[in-house]
Design a protein around this motif. Sequence first.
Motif, PDB file in Angstrom:
ATOM      1  N   TYR A 183       0.862  -1.183   0.000  1.00 29.45           N
ATOM      2  CA  TYR A 183       0.000   0.000   0.000  1.00 29.45           C
ATOM      3  C   TYR A 183       0.899   1.234   0.000  1.00 29.45           C
ATOM      4  CZ  TYR A 183      -3.770  -3.180   1.255  1.00 29.45           C
ATOM      5  OH  TYR A 183      -4.679  -4.205   1.250  1.00 29.45           O
ATOM      6  N   PHE A 184       0.613   2.169  -0.903  1.00 31.88           N
ATOM      7  CA  PHE A 184       1.519   3.310  -1.026  1.00 31.88           C
ATOM      8  C   PHE A 184       0.773   4.628  -1.175  1.00 31.88           C
ATOM      9  CE2 PHE A 184       1.044   0.852  -4.897  1.00 31.88           C
ATOM     10  CZ  PHE A 184       0.668   1.772  -5.866  1.00 31.88           C
ATOM     11  N   GLU A 185      -0.374   4.751  -0.519  1.00 33.24           N
ATOM     12  CA  GLU A 185      -1.088   6.023  -0.499  1.00 33.24           C
ATOM     13  C   GLU A 185      -0.657   6.813   0.730  1.00 33.24           C
ATOM     14  OE1 GLU A 185      -5.627   7.842  -0.829  1.00 33.24           O
ATOM     15  OE2 GLU A 185      -5.323   5.741  -0.302  1.00 33.24           O
ATOM     16  N   GLU A 186      -0.021   7.951   0.507  1.00 28.48           N
ATOM     17  CA  GLU A 186       0.479   8.804   1.587  1.00 28.48           C
ATOM     18  C   GLU A 186       1.396   8.026   2.530  1.00 28.48           C
ATOM     19  OE1 GLU A 186      -2.784  10.639   3.543  1.00 28.48           O
ATOM     20  OE2 GLU A 186      -3.414  11.785   1.792  1.00 28.48           O
ATOM     21  N   GLY A 187       2.188   7.165   1.971  1.00 29.31           N
ATOM     22  CA  GLY A 187       3.102   6.370   2.783  1.00 29.31           C
ATOM     23  C   GLY A 187       3.533   5.136   2.013  1.00 29.31           C
ATOM     24  N   ASN A 188       4.162   4.222   2.710  1.00 25.80           N
ATOM     25  CA  ASN A 188       4.658   3.013   2.058  1.00 25.80           C
ATOM     26  C   ASN A 188       4.624   1.871   3.068  1.00 25.80           C
ATOM     27  OD1 ASN A 188       6.024   1.025   0.634  1.00 25.80           O
ATOM     28  ND2 ASN A 188       7.518   2.444  -0.215  1.00 25.80           N
ATOM     29  N   VAL A 189       3.620   1.018   2.957  1.00 25.14           N
ATOM     30  CA  VAL A 189       3.462  -0.106   3.880  1.00 25.14           C
ATOM     31  C   VAL A 189       3.489  -1.397   3.073  1.00 25.14           C
ATOM     32  CG1 VAL A 189       1.994  -1.214   5.598  1.00 25.14           C
ATOM     33  CG2 VAL A 189       2.088   1.283   5.459  1.00 25.14           C
ATOM     34  N   GLN A 190       4.351  -2.318   3.474  1.00 22.23           N
ATOM     35  CA  GLN A 190       4.472  -3.574   2.751  1.00 22.23           C
ATOM     36  C   GLN A 190       4.327  -4.761   3.699  1.00 22.23           C
ATOM     37  OE1 GLN A 190       7.463  -3.920  -0.391  1.00 22.23           O
ATOM     38  NE2 GLN A 190       8.106  -1.818   0.036  1.00 22.23           N
ATOM     39  N   LEU A 191       3.704  -5.800   3.181  1.00 24.96           N
ATOM     40  CA  LEU A 191       3.566  -7.063   3.902  1.00 24.96           C
ATOM     41  C   LEU A 191       4.206  -8.161   3.069  1.00 24.96           C
ATOM     42  CD1 LEU A 191       2.241  -9.180   5.892  1.00 24.96           C
ATOM     43  CD2 LEU A 191       0.277  -9.133   4.349  1.00 24.96           C
ATOM     44  N   ASP A 192       5.038  -8.963   3.691  1.00 26.14           N
ATOM     45  CA  ASP A 192       5.630 -10.122   3.025  1.00 26.14           C
ATOM     46  C   ASP A 192       5.631 -11.260   4.039  1.00 26.14           C
ATOM     47  OD1 ASP A 192       7.014 -12.006   1.610  1.00 26.14           O
ATOM     48  OD2 ASP A 192       8.670 -10.700   1.032  1.00 26.14           O
ATOM     49  N   ALA A 193       4.601 -12.095   3.978  1.00 26.11           N
ATOM     50  CA  ALA A 193       4.424 -13.163   4.965  1.00 26.11           C
ATOM     51  C   ALA A 193       4.584 -14.522   4.298  1.00 26.11           C
ATOM     52  CB  ALA A 193       3.047 -13.054   5.614  1.00 26.11           C
ATOM     53  N   LYS A 194       5.241 -15.436   5.001  1.00 22.13           N
ATOM     54  CA  LYS A 194       5.495 -16.774   4.461  1.00 22.13           C
ATOM     55  C   LYS A 194       5.101 -17.830   5.490  1.00 22.13           C
ATOM     56  CE  LYS A 194       9.451 -15.081   1.782  1.00 22.13           C
ATOM     57  NZ  LYS A 194      10.911 -15.207   1.533  1.00 22.13           N
ATOM     58  N   ASN A 195       4.758 -18.996   4.974  1.00 27.34           N
ATOM     59  CA  ASN A 195       4.393 -20.094   5.865  1.00 27.34           C
ATOM     60  C   ASN A 195       4.702 -21.422   5.176  1.00 27.34           C
ATOM     61  OD1 ASN A 195       3.117 -21.158   8.314  1.00 27.34           O
ATOM     62  ND2 ASN A 195       1.517 -21.868   6.936  1.00 27.34           N
ATOM     63  N   GLU A 196       5.088 -22.406   5.967  1.00 25.73           N
ATOM     64  CA  GLU A 196       5.356 -23.743   5.453  1.00 25.73           C
ATOM     65  C   GLU A 196       4.552 -24.759   6.253  1.00 25.73           C
ATOM     66  OE1 GLU A 196       9.442 -24.805   5.057  1.00 25.73           O
ATOM     67  OE2 GLU A 196      10.040 -22.857   4.212  1.00 25.73           O
ATOM     68  N   CYS A 197       4.179 -25.832   5.595  1.00 29.10           N
ATOM     69  CA  CYS A 197       3.426 -26.881   6.282  1.00 29.10           C
ATOM     70  C   CYS A 197       3.671 -28.210   5.582  1.00 29.10           C
ATOM     71  CB  CYS A 197       1.932 -26.553   6.304  1.00 29.10           C
ATOM     72  SG  CYS A 197       1.197 -26.462   4.660  1.00 29.10           S
ATOM     73  N   ARG A 198       3.234 -29.271   6.226  1.00 30.60           N
ATOM     74  CA  ARG A 198       3.346 -30.600   5.622  1.00 30.60           C
ATOM     75  C   ARG A 198       2.168 -31.449   6.060  1.00 30.60           C
ATOM     76  NH1 ARG A 198       8.442 -33.724   6.650  1.00 30.60           N
ATOM     77  NH2 ARG A 198       9.414 -31.816   5.879  1.00 30.60           N
ATOM     78  N   ASP A 199       1.852 -32.433   5.231  1.00 30.05           N
ATOM     79  CA  ASP A 199       0.719 -33.312   5.501  1.00 30.05           C
ATOM     80  C   ASP A 199       0.924 -34.582   4.681  1.00 30.05           C
ATOM     81  OD1 ASP A 199      -1.792 -34.293   6.314  1.00 30.05           O
ATOM     82  OD2 ASP A 199      -2.687 -32.294   6.201  1.00 30.05           O
ATOM     83  N   SER A 200      -0.025 -35.474   4.720  1.00 28.65           N
ATOM     84  CA  SER A 200       0.051 -36.687   3.912  1.00 28.65           C
ATOM     85  C   SER A 200      -1.352 -37.215   3.671  1.00 28.65           C
ATOM     86  CB  SER A 200       0.911 -37.753   4.600  1.00 28.65           C
ATOM     87  OG  SER A 200       0.319 -38.152   5.823  1.00 28.65           O
ATOM     88  N   THR A 201      -1.481 -38.034   2.644  1.00 23.79           N
ATOM     89  CA  THR A 201      -2.756 -38.667   2.326  1.00 23.79           C
ATOM     90  C   THR A 201      -2.479 -40.019   1.690  1.00 23.79           C
ATOM     91  OG1 THR A 201      -4.877 -38.364   1.193  1.00 23.79           O
ATOM     92  CG2 THR A 201      -2.908 -37.613   0.033  1.00 23.79           C
TER      93      THR A 201
END
Length: 276
Positions: A183-201
């Motif tokens: 977001y860069f309206e009247e400023g500069n805000v950034q989000l960079d989120a990461k996630n890892e997971c594992r499962d099986s079937t």
Amino acid sequence: MPLPARSNVRALIEDDRLYNMAAAEAFPLFNKAHLVVLEMPDRSGDVIISSFGEIDKDNFFDPRTAQVATVDHMKQVCTKVRPANDEELPSAYVEEFRFALDAELCKYVVDTYPKGTCAVYCTRGKDVDGPGVNFDFAVVISASRTSPQNFCNGSWRSIWTLEFKDDLQVVEVKGKMQVVAHYFEEGNVQLDAKNECRDSTLLQSPEDCAVSISNTIRHHEAEYMASLEESYLHLPDTTFKDLRRKLPVTRTLFPWQNTLQFSLTRDISRELGIEK
């Protein structure tokens, strides 16, 4: 990379030859890292620029249409396509699993990500022609939305590696998800989120495997998005408060008419000899 950003970089360098040399190296890396999606010139489909479909620097395999797309990384356009060679395609046995999973994931992506695109690649064992041998898939989901007129951009990228273990009759699922917002309206805000997971079937028929794996991916991605919403819902009361300077809260007005009650004021007045 957006066109305005490219123009800014070119203007800063002020050397077209140097810019073109640097861009020739940087843009392919950028496009692959951001899983850029390009429309094929014949409108037969989209190709995701990813390392899983990379044949060489300028050619990328699209498993859904069984075509190889030639791309211009700097212009971010697909210039031509050709049918994939037999060596580039998986066996009929592996394709059964890939095709079924791709069909299920397309339904999920259409429901969940506006303008999202997905692809299922065979990354190991594409020549397997029957049960008894292991093989691997990679699922790529890419969705982005740019709205410069509203001063915001955002993207979702997830990569799922699937190990089909015939000896154990199980499919191991590992996922990496990344959300980027700017977001860069009247400023500069950034989000960079990461996630890892594992499962099986369980390893089942192609159709049953496709439904099970798709539901697993849906569950983990929905769970991660819900956790993001929950954490940012309380952001003003947690993280933002921690960024502020710690000061006592008395909920009383500052007594400007009688500042001598504060020790600092008394000390200064005493030193200056202006005590009342």
